[in-house]
Design a protein around this motif. Structure first.
Motif, short mmCIF file in Angstrom:
data_model
loop_
_atom_site.label_atom_id
_atom_site.label_comp_id
_atom_site.label_asym_id
_atom_site.label_seq_id
_atom_site.Cartn_x
_atom_site.Cartn_y
_atom_site.Cartn_z
N ASP A 5 13.70 29.44 46.54
CA ASP A 5 12.66 29.68 45.40
C ASP A 5 11.63 31.03 45.93
O ASP A 5 11.01 31.55 44.98
CB ASP A 5 11.53 28.60 45.50
N SER A 6 11.69 31.35 47.08
CA SER A 6 10.93 32.41 47.31
C SER A 6 11.49 33.83 47.45
O SER A 6 11.15 34.71 48.02
CB SER A 6 10.36 32.12 49.16
N ASP A 7 12.70 33.83 46.95
CA ASP A 7 13.57 34.95 46.97
C ASP A 7 12.78 36.04 46.11
O ASP A 7 12.20 35.90 45.04
CB ASP A 7 14.91 34.66 46.18
N GLN A 8 12.68 37.14 46.53
CA GLN A 8 12.17 38.48 45.91
C GLN A 8 12.84 38.87 44.85
O GLN A 8 14.12 38.68 44.76
CB GLN A 8 12.20 39.74 46.87
N VAL A 9 12.51 39.15 43.46
CA VAL A 9 12.65 39.27 42.53
C VAL A 9 12.40 40.81 42.08
O VAL A 9 10.91 40.95 42.03
CB VAL A 9 12.43 38.48 41.28
N ILE A 10 12.97 41.62 41.80
CA ILE A 10 12.87 43.19 41.46
C ILE A 10 13.17 43.23 39.86
O ILE A 10 14.13 43.25 39.36
CB ILE A 10 13.63 44.17 42.27
N GLU A 11 12.01 43.38 38.91
CA GLU A 11 12.29 43.29 37.80
C GLU A 11 11.75 45.01 36.85
O GLU A 11 10.53 45.21 37.42
CB GLU A 11 11.39 42.55 37.08
N VAL A 12 12.42 45.66 36.29
CA VAL A 12 12.05 46.91 35.86
C VAL A 12 12.54 47.20 34.43
O VAL A 12 13.18 46.23 33.78
CB VAL A 12 12.73 48.07 36.70
N LEU A 13 12.08 48.17 33.84
CA LEU A 13 12.44 48.40 32.43
C LEU A 13 12.11 47.41 31.50
O LEU A 13 13.02 46.70 30.78
CB LEU A 13 13.92 48.86 32.10
N ASP A 14 10.79 46.70 31.69
CA ASP A 14 10.30 45.84 30.62
C ASP A 14 11.27 44.49 30.58
O ASP A 14 11.37 43.72 29.58
CB ASP A 14 10.19 46.01 29.49
N GLY A 15 11.67 43.93 31.74
CA GLY A 15 12.73 43.08 32.10
C GLY A 15 14.16 43.03 31.41
O GLY A 15 15.13 42.33 31.77
N ALA A 16 14.59 44.34 31.29
CA ALA A 16 15.89 44.47 31.10
C ALA A 16 16.91 44.39 32.05
O ALA A 16 18.00 44.11 32.06
CB ALA A 16 16.12 46.06 30.40
N VAL A 17 16.31 44.66 33.39
CA VAL A 17 16.93 44.51 34.69
C VAL A 17 16.27 43.77 35.60
O VAL A 17 14.86 44.08 35.82
CB VAL A 17 17.11 45.97 35.12
N SER A 18 16.93 42.72 36.04
CA SER A 18 16.15 41.80 36.98
C SER A 18 17.27 41.43 38.37
O SER A 18 18.30 40.81 38.00
CB SER A 18 15.79 40.39 36.48
N THR A 19 16.59 41.84 39.39
CA THR A 19 17.49 41.92 40.47
C THR A 19 16.80 40.72 41.63
O THR A 19 15.59 40.98 41.95
CB THR A 19 17.66 43.05 41.20
N ARG A 20 17.44 39.89 41.77
CA ARG A 20 17.21 38.69 42.80
C ARG A 20 17.79 39.08 44.21
O ARG A 20 18.93 39.05 44.05
CB ARG A 20 17.51 37.45 42.20
N VAL A 21 17.00 39.09 44.92
CA VAL A 21 17.38 39.34 46.54
C VAL A 21 17.70 38.13 47.03
O VAL A 21 16.87 37.18 47.33
CB VAL A 21 16.21 40.22 47.36
N ILE A 22 19.03 37.96 47.36
CA ILE A 22 19.45 36.84 48.22
C ILE A 22 20.12 36.81 49.47
O ILE A 22 20.31 38.02 49.70
CB ILE A 22 20.33 36.03 47.33
N ARG A 23 20.13 35.82 50.29
CA ARG A 23 20.72 36.04 51.66
C ARG A 23 22.19 35.97 51.72
O ARG A 23 22.65 34.90 51.07
CB ARG A 23 19.92 34.97 52.54
N HIS A 24 22.83 36.76 52.53
CA HIS A 24 24.32 36.50 52.74
C HIS A 24 24.28 36.90 54.26
O HIS A 24 24.22 37.94 54.80
CB HIS A 24 25.05 37.68 51.87
N PRO A 25 25.16 35.86 54.94
CA PRO A 25 25.44 36.25 56.46
C PRO A 25 25.98 37.28 56.86
O PRO A 25 25.80 37.67 58.06
CB PRO A 25 25.85 34.54 56.90
#
Length: 226
Positions: A5-25
């Motif tokens: 739930d605490s994952d960072q979300v990078i949202e740009v271009l008025d929501g056209a692009v939304s990037t959720r930063v998740i963990r991968h070992p």
């Protein structure tokens, strides 16, 4: 991939692009990228520049909708349910959403994007993508034009270089040298930063990386706070 739930979300271009930063070992970075084709219709009409990564393999996997991937001049259409596609270091490529008329009614496209771990200072990571996404948004919102020196500076910091046409002799090496000389050296002298405080979640990491270059270390002001 590990979600929280605490994952960072990078949202740009008025929501056209939304990037959720998740963990991968096993990866340097991992994202779940969501593209809204309706909100981003004017932004997605132009494909991103063909480029390559000098220090890392990159991985992409479609999870919703169709994702276009051009590798060394050949287009691949990635579909949900297929295995991830490995883009090897030094391969010319670009990814983009397939146009809406070919999406079979889909208006949302999602894919997983990640990169191999690297010990290099100039690598693909969350810091790079934050600054690249935010720079594009800054240009779009202010009605400006893409500045090639800024692009080369930001790309070089991510070990990424714009590809020349295949007929250019030693094109990849020439492109890498151009990115270093113009983006890192000349750009640093002219006042271009690879990372900006207002766009960087991990400013201390940005300072670490900029301090590695005599042309960029003046921007590594660790006294800057949120």
């Amino acid at each position: 991939m590990e979600y929280a739930d605490s994952d960072q979300v990078i949202e740009v271009l008025d929501g056209a692009v939304s990037t959720r930063v998740i963990r991968h070992p096993d990866r340097s970075f991992a994202f779940e990228v969501t593209l809204d084709l309706e909100k981003g219709s004017k932004h997605f009409s132009r494909k991103p520049p063909i480029h390559f990564h000098a220090n890392q393999d990159e991985f992409i996997q479609a999870t919703e909708g169709k994702v276009g991937l051009e590798v060394d001049g050949m287009e691949h259409v990635l579909l949900p349910g297929e295995d991830e596609y490995r883009i090897e270091a030094w391969e010319n490529h670009r990814s983009y959403p397939i146009e809406q008329e070919r999406q079979e009614g889909k208006t949302i496209v999602k894919f997983l994007l990640s990169g191999a771990k690297s010990s290099e200072v100039y690598e693909l990571n969350t810091l790079f993508f934050e600054n690249w996404y935010k720079y594009q948004e800054h240009v779009a919102k202010n009605g400006g034009k893409i500045n090639i020196i800024q692009v080369l500076s930001t790309f070089d910091a991510g070990g990424t270089y714009i590809a020349f046409p295949r007929w250019v002799p030693f094109g990849r090496r020439v492109s890498q040298v151009m990115g270093i000389v113009i983006g890192r050296w000349l750009g640093g002298l002219l006042g271009y930063q690879p990372f900006y405080r207002e766009w960087s979640t991990d400013w201390q990491l940005a300072c670490d990386k900029m301090e590695s270059s005599i042309f960029q270390r003046r921007w590594a002001d660790r006294s800057k706070v949120d």
